[in-house]
Design a protein around this motif. Structure first.
Motif, PDB file in Angstrom:
ATOM      1  N   ARG A  90       0.940  -1.218   0.122  1.00  0.00           N
ATOM      2  CA  ARG A  90       0.012  -0.089  -0.178  1.00  0.00           C
ATOM      3  C   ARG A  90       0.652   1.367  -0.012  1.00  0.00           C
ATOM      4  NH1 ARG A  90      -3.005   2.093   4.156  1.00  0.00           N
ATOM      5  NH2 ARG A  90      -4.415   3.687   3.689  1.00  0.00           N
ATOM      6  N   VAL A  91       2.042   1.296   0.883  1.00  0.00           N
ATOM      7  CA  VAL A  91       2.742   2.331   0.920  1.00  0.00           C
ATOM      8  C   VAL A  91       3.304   2.579  -0.513  1.00  0.00           C
ATOM      9  CG1 VAL A  91       4.857   3.212   1.942  1.00  0.00           C
ATOM     10  CG2 VAL A  91       3.277   2.190   3.453  1.00  0.00           C
ATOM     11  N   LYS A  92       3.971   1.518  -1.263  1.00  0.00           N
ATOM     12  CA  LYS A  92       4.609   1.819  -2.490  1.00  0.00           C
ATOM     13  C   LYS A  92       3.417   2.174  -3.394  1.00  0.00           C
ATOM     14  CE  LYS A  92       7.739  -0.463  -5.653  1.00  0.00           C
ATOM     15  NZ  LYS A  92       7.870  -1.921  -6.110  1.00  0.00           N
ATOM     16  N   ALA A  93       2.374   1.773  -3.272  1.00  0.00           N
ATOM     17  CA  ALA A  93       0.905   2.175  -4.375  1.00  0.00           C
ATOM     18  C   ALA A  93       1.019   3.603  -4.106  1.00  0.00           C
ATOM     19  CB  ALA A  93       0.217   1.255  -4.155  1.00  0.00           C
ATOM     20  N   LEU A  94       0.949   4.081  -2.976  1.00  0.00           N
ATOM     21  CA  LEU A  94       0.628   5.248  -2.608  1.00  0.00           C
ATOM     22  C   LEU A  94       1.646   6.301  -3.214  1.00  0.00           C
ATOM     23  CD1 LEU A  94      -0.762   5.324   1.220  1.00  0.00           C
ATOM     24  CD2 LEU A  94      -1.814   6.623  -0.916  1.00  0.00           C
ATOM     25  N   ALA A  95       2.977   5.806  -3.103  1.00  0.00           N
ATOM     26  CA  ALA A  95       4.072   6.618  -3.514  1.00  0.00           C
ATOM     27  C   ALA A  95       4.206   6.803  -4.785  1.00  0.00           C
ATOM     28  CB  ALA A  95       5.485   5.975  -2.982  1.00  0.00           C
ATOM     29  N   ILE A  96       3.831   5.934  -5.561  1.00  0.00           N
ATOM     30  CA  ILE A  96       3.694   5.824  -7.027  1.00  0.00           C
ATOM     31  C   ILE A  96       2.622   6.665  -7.302  1.00  0.00           C
ATOM     32  CG2 ILE A  96       3.273   4.510  -9.024  1.00  0.00           C
ATOM     33  CD1 ILE A  96       4.743   2.174  -7.713  1.00  0.00           C
ATOM     34  N   GLY A  97       1.494   6.655  -6.640  1.00  0.00           N
ATOM     35  CA  GLY A  97       0.414   7.457  -7.115  1.00  0.00           C
ATOM     36  C   GLY A  97       0.503   8.958  -6.961  1.00  0.00           C
ATOM     37  N   LYS A  98       1.424   9.184  -5.966  1.00  0.00           N
ATOM     38  CA  LYS A  98       1.662  10.577  -5.693  1.00  0.00           C
ATOM     39  C   LYS A  98       2.910  10.980  -6.588  1.00  0.00           C
ATOM     40  CE  LYS A  98      -0.013  10.227  -1.005  1.00  0.00           C
ATOM     41  NZ  LYS A  98      -1.202  10.926  -1.143  1.00  0.00           N
ATOM     42  N   GLY A  99       3.357  10.103  -7.324  1.00  0.00           N
ATOM     43  CA  GLY A  99       4.578  10.620  -8.283  1.00  0.00           C
ATOM     44  C   GLY A  99       5.850  10.615  -7.402  1.00  0.00           C
ATOM     45  N   LEU A 100       5.900  10.073  -6.410  1.00  0.00           N
ATOM     46  CA  LEU A 100       7.110  10.368  -5.390  1.00  0.00           C
ATOM     47  C   LEU A 100       8.189   9.247  -5.877  1.00  0.00           C
ATOM     48  CD1 LEU A 100       5.484  10.611  -1.808  1.00  0.00           C
ATOM     49  CD2 LEU A 100       6.393  12.417  -3.305  1.00  0.00           C
ATOM     50  N   ILE A 101       7.875   8.267  -6.398  1.00  0.00           N
ATOM     51  CA  ILE A 101       8.574   7.193  -6.926  1.00  0.00           C
ATOM     52  C   ILE A 101       8.224   6.720  -8.440  1.00  0.00           C
ATOM     53  CG2 ILE A 101       9.697   6.418  -4.955  1.00  0.00           C
ATOM     54  CD1 ILE A 101       7.786   4.079  -5.000  1.00  0.00           C
ATOM     55  N   PRO A 102       9.094   6.459  -9.255  1.00  0.00           N
ATOM     56  CA  PRO A 102       8.502   5.692 -10.561  1.00  0.00           C
ATOM     57  C   PRO A 102       7.843   4.621 -10.277  1.00  0.00           C
ATOM     58  CG  PRO A 102      10.957   6.256 -10.666  1.00  0.00           C
ATOM     59  CD  PRO A 102      10.441   6.339  -9.367  1.00  0.00           C
TER      60      PRO A 102
ATOM     61  N   ASP B 153       9.491   1.189   3.571  1.00  0.00           N
ATOM     62  CA  ASP B 153       9.266   1.612   4.672  1.00  0.00           C
ATOM     63  C   ASP B 153       9.648   3.075   4.953  1.00  0.00           C
ATOM     64  OD1 ASP B 153       8.324  -0.963   5.380  1.00  0.00           O
ATOM     65  OD2 ASP B 153      10.154  -1.502   6.611  1.00  0.00           O
ATOM     66  N   ASN B 154      11.022   3.276   4.528  1.00  0.00           N
ATOM     67  CA  ASN B 154      11.380   4.811   4.894  1.00  0.00           C
ATOM     68  C   ASN B 154      10.545   5.904   4.012  1.00  0.00           C
ATOM     69  OD1 ASN B 154      13.384   5.008   7.149  1.00  0.00           O
ATOM     70  ND2 ASN B 154      13.722   3.117   6.081  1.00  0.00           N
ATOM     71  N   LEU B 155       9.781   5.255   3.018  1.00  0.00           N
ATOM     72  CA  LEU B 155       9.194   6.360   1.840  1.00  0.00           C
ATOM     73  C   LEU B 155       8.136   7.144   2.699  1.00  0.00           C
ATOM     74  CD1 LEU B 155       8.012   3.979  -1.151  1.00  0.00           C
ATOM     75  CD2 LEU B 155       9.847   6.049  -0.921  1.00  0.00           C
ATOM     76  N   ILE B 156       7.660   6.566   4.066  1.00  0.00           N
ATOM     77  CA  ILE B 156       6.701   7.340   4.823  1.00  0.00           C
ATOM     78  C   ILE B 156       7.393   8.748   5.266  1.00  0.00           C
ATOM     79  CG2 ILE B 156       5.543   5.557   5.484  1.00  0.00           C
ATOM     80  CD1 ILE B 156       6.843   5.997   8.336  1.00  0.00           C
ATOM     81  N   PHE B 157       8.637   8.808   5.263  1.00  0.00           N
ATOM     82  CA  PHE B 157       9.286  10.117   5.471  1.00  0.00           C
ATOM     83  C   PHE B 157       9.282  11.143   4.421  1.00  0.00           C
ATOM     84  CE2 PHE B 157      11.315   7.169   8.728  1.00  0.00           C
ATOM     85  CZ  PHE B 157      10.611   7.703   9.701  1.00  0.00           C
ATOM     86  N   LEU B 158       8.949  10.753   3.278  1.00  0.00           N
ATOM     87  CA  LEU B 158       9.034  11.505   2.216  1.00  0.00           C
ATOM     88  C   LEU B 158       8.266  12.741   2.262  1.00  0.00           C
ATOM     89  CD1 LEU B 158       9.617   9.374  -1.068  1.00  0.00           C
ATOM     90  CD2 LEU B 158      11.487  10.759   0.199  1.00  0.00           C
ATOM     91  N   PRO B 159       8.587  13.991   1.883  1.00  0.00           N
ATOM     92  CA  PRO B 159       7.487  14.903   2.016  1.00  0.00           C
ATOM     93  C   PRO B 159       6.471  14.659   0.944  1.00  0.00           C
ATOM     94  CG  PRO B 159       9.875  15.978   1.712  1.00  0.00           C
ATOM     95  CD  PRO B 159      10.045  14.269   1.591  1.00  0.00           C
ATOM     96  N   GLY B 160       5.294  14.687   1.136  1.00  0.00           N
ATOM     97  CA  GLY B 160       4.159  14.886   0.377  1.00  0.00           C
ATOM     98  C   GLY B 160       3.759  13.264   0.319  1.00  0.00           C
ATOM     99  N   PHE B 161       4.298  12.453   1.189  1.00  0.00           N
ATOM    100  CA  PHE B 161       3.714  11.189   1.262  1.00  0.00           C
ATOM    101  C   PHE B 161       2.396  11.431   2.167  1.00  0.00           C
ATOM    102  CE2 PHE B 161       3.059   7.075   3.373  1.00  0.00           C
ATOM    103  CZ  PHE B 161       2.935   6.351   2.422  1.00  0.00           C
ATOM    104  N   SER B 162       2.584  11.780   3.362  1.00  0.00           N
ATOM    105  CA  SER B 162       1.456  11.904   4.191  1.00  0.00           C
ATOM    106  C   SER B 162       0.370  12.719   3.944  1.00  0.00           C
ATOM    107  CB  SER B 162       1.915  12.232   5.726  1.00  0.00           C
ATOM    108  OG  SER B 162       2.830  11.514   6.204  1.00  0.00           O
TER     109      SER B 162
END
Lengths: 121, 730, 155
Positions: B499-511, B522-531
């Motif tokens: 879910r975290v990965k899908a969210l990060a992809i959905g927000k364009g934080l990772i390709p 796990d540490n993606l949750i610290f990326l700005p714009g993730f929460s």
């Protein structure tokens, strides 16, 4: 010379209030934080009166009174017990331990001083 | 300040301590790790709050504390078993008591309905509820009716009840002390003196019971008195004099109707009486110790204290004369204005800088290492460092003050989310600088909320997963290699990586096709714009995400990371410097600028070889370290000190580790050495500078900047293609 | 347009006048803490060109603003003869790099004229007024906006 009162109470608030009431009344005040500390202070002080709380950490008021009465040098010092526990059981236990008298908290400064006068030579 | 106002302030301070003690005690009882003294301490805490509140007529507080105290007394006497439900009620009552204290302090208000409901719940705990109600009602009145009364000097005047008094009564009093009266340090003479203060008195002493000297019991009471007292006071006032001794004497008090006897000489009477008593005492042995014998004890006491405590600087004579000083000498702590400590810390900082400047001058002057000056300087450096450590220790405080706010938070968040939570804390005594403590509360609060809200499952889900209904949040602090490490872990479901990965992809934080390790996800949750609102509920949210938590920790020179095991829970780990005043750093040069790199970030230093450095498209470079490709960051370019790339072969690489375990190599021109530096704020007179954590002053008197390693690495990663770097960083 | 600024006609105040190139400027002496010689500054990355860097002022970190560059002239090439005016701007202490201090003036507010309307942003932002003294024109600098704005943390 001013008479010395040793106050033994774990509450800073209560110690401060006793200090205020007693120093206003012209007594010199020495403080201790619990029974054990009180006995320690008595190694270097011979107060005219002791005012002590009952419920304290490390050594409670009963233990403290027994300690004072068991010491040749201090057995003649009047001890007033300061407690909100006005029920007969506590008072009686304090008396049996050797308390001279008692003051019911929250104390009235006038009654406090009157009680001290009733026991202090 | 008005003395009563000052005492009131003390009272509220003390209340906070007692509330903390209360909560800690209740939690200990809940955990089963308690003894009678724990229960006593809890009782005492509420009892003291009640006592002080009574003195200040804080009626709501007195009432609630009284009901609470009564319930606690049942536990203390063993009539009420401290079950889970009982403790739940008591913990909530402790929170309500805290609210009442603060409302009284700040002239605020409380949710009266909630307090009443809790008071009822407390009363309902009574094994014999009906009786308790009665008791409570009976006692309340007695406790509240106190008003501090200014002392009236007249009560000390011995010549009190003189002048014309219309209605006088005559009392006939027979008073025969038992031996036990004297054993309790009551004095017949003192009582008679007090009695004389009530009016006109005649005393007859009966010594007929006095035995022969050889038969005297030293503890015996042989004298009795017959007293006639003419007073305007009533019988109660007369009886009050004998209040303390009524069990220890034979006492008869009769009120006479009719004429009082003639004029007595009170002073003469007392004198006569004293003489009689003293005759008895001197014949008998144990006498109050003469002052001259007590004297040496005083001096010994003062000497003993002198060794133990800081504040017995005053001379011993003064100590005996001054009650305040004598009281203070009995304590081993002193209170110091924080400003004074801060001023001292600043001065020591200057001393450290000056010492470094002096050392550099000596070196520049070409004095040999073995010269007397150089060895003197070494000693000075050692001393300076010791002074600095000692001064910093003054400001160090246990993390307890922050940790003890957490149980309440846990209860509240647990109640809001419908989750059952148990908080276990460890290492509360771990000490850290006050400035760090103050800035710890917010990130910690957020992490705990997060652990309950996102980490723990609902009780049903937990049962379904074969776990105990009650979730566990573990909060710990420890010192590790010159830093404080704080961990918040839960035994919840762990991070849902898909879910975290899908969210990060959905927000364009990772390709979309990013290949990430579990740790990286796990540490993606610290990326700005993730929460966002979708992942952050009201409780954890408050509008901030984990990126803000991370940034506030970074601002303290700290790091935070998360590890997670699916089905077993997650652990947040943050490490912080012990102080914000000094830092151990590596002094380096970059494009002719001198920089300080915090030593804690550096894993190792190495000399790049030509075969190890590889271009990686888009201007990015990597370096192979033991066959592991690591991003190579040119600090000079990152900070725009120079335009072109530095030649790695003429440089030194610092292998650094950032939060989440990412490693990077920072390219600097040269290493000058390692040393402790005093941290100076850039923000005080300027503003925050990207990539720079703070400034310091070096031995040459010039300002050097302290590198913010995490920020530099983060910004370089933002520059380069994320995917490319991740592919190599793993 | 040449209206005289009247705040308090009777109030006299002291100004420190200094030179940048051929022009003269001044600041209120009340905001000046001290005047020092130039010492090399430590460059700050990511900072505007007019911020020369930071120097050590008795243990505090003092940012240095190149007033020439700030006012739109060519950046200074500081030498040992250049001067730093240490000024207090609200809670911050800042060093202003200028060519030389020329004078201390005592003026009353009625001598301060509004800045001529030359529509330059620089003038609008920094020049509070001008003084005509001995045929010299001295511009009174307002210190408030000399430093770059504090950046807001993106929440």
């Amino acid at each position: 010379m001013n008479k010395t009162v040793l106050t033994v109470d774990d509450s800073r608030t209560m110690r401060d209030m006793l200090m205020l009431a007693l120093s206003d009344a012209g007594y010199r005040v020495v403080q201790a934080e619990d029974g054990l500390h009180g006995l320690e202070v008595l190694q270097g002080e011979t107060p005219d009166v002791i005012v002590t709380d009952i419920n304290m950490p490390r050594m409670d008021g009963f233990g403290f009174i027994e300690g004072v009465r068991g010491d040749e040098r201090h057995r003649a010092i009047p001890i007033l017990v300061l407690t909100t526990e006005s029920d007969a059981e506590k008072k009686d236990r304090a008396r049996r331990a050797g308390a001279t008298g008692w003051i019911v908290k929250p104390f009235d400064p006038v009654k406090l001083v009157a009680a001290i006068r009733r026991v202090a030579a | 300040m008005d003395p009563m106002a000052a005492i009131k302030q003390t009272f509220f301070q003390e209340c906070e301590e007692q509330l903390a003690e209360l909560e800690a005690g209740l939690l200990a009882i809940q955990d089963g790790g308690y003894d009678g003294e724990t229960v006593n301490a809890v009782f005492r805490a509420v009892h003291s709050i009640k006592g002080g509140a009574g003195a200040f007529s804080l009626d709501d507080l007195v009432h609630f504390a009284h009901v609470f105290e009564t319930a606690l007394d049942h536990v203390r006497s063993g009539r009420l078993a401290p079950s889970h439900e009982v403790l739940g009620t008591m913990l909530r009552a402790a929170d309500a008591l805290a609210d009442l204290v603060r409302a009284a302090r700040d002239d605020g208000s409380v949710d009266a309905g909630r307090c009443d409901a809790l008071a009822d719940a407390l009363r309902a705990l009574d094994p014999d509820a009906a009786q308790a109600d009665e008791e409570a009602d009976g006692d309340d009145g007695e406790i509240i009716d106190f008003q501090p009364v200014p002392l009236d000097q007249s009560i000390f005047d011995d010549d009190l009840a003189t002048g014309s008094v219309p209605s006088q009564s005559l009392f006939l009093i027979r008073f025969k002390p038992k031996p036990v009266l004297y054993a309790k340090a009551n004095e017949a003479a003192v009582l008679l003196r007090e009695l004389a203060g009530l009016g006109e008195m005649t005393v007859a002493c009966d010594s007929s019971a006095l035995p022969l000297l050889s038969e005297l019991d030293p503890e015996g009471g042989y004298l009795s008195w017959s007293i006639e007292l003419k007073t305007e006071q009533d019988e109660a006032a007369v009886r009050e004099i004998f209040e303390f001794v009524e069990w220890d004497c034979d006492l008869e008090i009769e009120r006479q109707i009719g004429e009082a006897p003639g004029e007595p000489d009170v002073a003469a009477l007392i004198e006569k009486m004293q003489a009689a008593v003293e005759a008895e005492l001197s014949a008998l042995g144990p006498t109050p110790i003469p002052v001259s014998e007590a004297e040496p004890a005083v001096i010994d006491f003062a000497k003993a204290r002198e060794k133990k405590s800081l504040q017995s600087a005053g001379d011993q004579g003064a100590q005996r004369a001054d009650p305040a000083l004598a009281g203070a000498a009995a304590q081993t702590t002193i209170r110091v204005d924080l400003d004074r400590v801060d001023r001292l810390i600043n001065l020591v900082g200057e001393l450290v800088i000056n010492q470094a400047m002096l050392a550099q001058r000596v070196q520049e002057a070409g004095l040999a290492r073995a010269s007397g000056v150089a060895s003197g300087l070494d000693e000075l450096e050692q001393l300076t460092r010791e002074i600095q450590d000692s001064v910093m220790a003054i400001r160090a405080q246990p993390v307890k003050s922050v940790f003890q706010r957490m149980p309440r938070l846990v209860r509240e968040v647990g109640a809001m989310t419908g989750k059952l939570v148990r908080l276990v804390t460890e290492g509360e005594k771990t000490e850290v600088d006050k400035t760090v403590i103050e800035r710890l509360a917010d990130p910690l609060t957020h992490m705990i909320r997060n652990a309950i809200d996102h980490g723990l499952e609902t009780p049903e889900a937990r049962l379904a997963a074969g776990k105990p209904e009650e979730g566990l949040v573990h909060l710990s602090a420890a010192h590790r290699s010159g830093r404080i490490v704080i961990e918040v872990s839960d035994d919840g479901a762990g991070i849902n990586r898909a879910r975290v990965k899908a969210l990060a992809i959905g927000k364009g934080l990772i390709p979309a096709d990013a290949a990430l390790t579990d740790d990286e996800i796990d540490n993606l949750i610290f990326l700005p714009g993730f929460s966002t609102a979708q992942t952050i509920s009201d409780i954890s949210g408050r509008g901030v995400g984990m990126d803000v938590v991370r940034r506030s920790i970074q601002a303290l020179g700290g790091r935070i990371s998360i590890t997670s095991r699916p089905g077993h829970g997650s652990t947040f780990t943050m490490s912080l410097p012990l102080t914000l005043a000094v830092l151990d750093g590596m002094v380096v040069t970059v494009a002719e600028q001198t920089l300080v790199v915090p030593l804690t970030a550096i894993v190792e230093t190495l000399q790049p070889k030509v075969a190890d450095v590889h271009g990686f498209g888009g201007g990015a470079r990597v370096i192979a370290i033991r066959e592991h490709f690591t991003p190579l960051i040119d600090v000079g370019r990152e900070l725009a000190y120079r335009q072109g790339d530095a030649d790695p072969l003429s440089c030194v690489a610092l292998l650094v580790e950032c939060e989440g375990g990412f490693r990077s190599a920072l390219l600097v021109d040269a290493i000058l050495g390692q040393r402790q530096v005093v941290i100076k704020s850039l923000e005080a007179n300027y503003r925050h500078v990207q990539g720079i954590a703070a400034a310091t002053i070096l031995g040459d008197g010039r300002v050097a900047l302290i590198l913010d390693v995490d920020a530099v690495v983060a910004s370089s990663r933002a520059d380069a293609s994320f995917e490319q770097l991740l592919a190599t960083a793993g | 347009m040449t209206e005289i600024t009247r705040t308090d006609l009777t109030s006299a105040r002291e100004l420190i006048a200094f030179r940048i190139g051929a022009q003269e400027f001044c600041v209120d002496i009340m905001s000046v803490r001290e005047i020092r010689g130039w010492t090399p500054a430590t460059a700050l990355p990511q900072s505007p060109g007019f911020v020369r860097g930071v120097v050590n002022l008795r243990g505090a970190v003092l940012p240095i603003v190149d007033l020439a560059a700030r006012l739109g002239f060519a950046p200074a090439e500081p030498t040992a003869r250049h001067v730093i005016i240490v000024a207090q701007i609200e809670t911050r202490v800042v060093g202003l790099l200028v060519d030389a201090v020329s004078d201390i003036l005592t003026v009353t507010d009625d001598l301060i004229q509004a800045a001529p309307d030359v529509a330059s942003d620089m003038v609008k932002t920094f020049v509070r007024g001008v003084l005509a003294i001995d045929r010299r024109m001295i511009s009174l600098i307002a210190l408030d906006h000399l430093l770059p704005a504090v950046e807001r943390e993106a929440a």
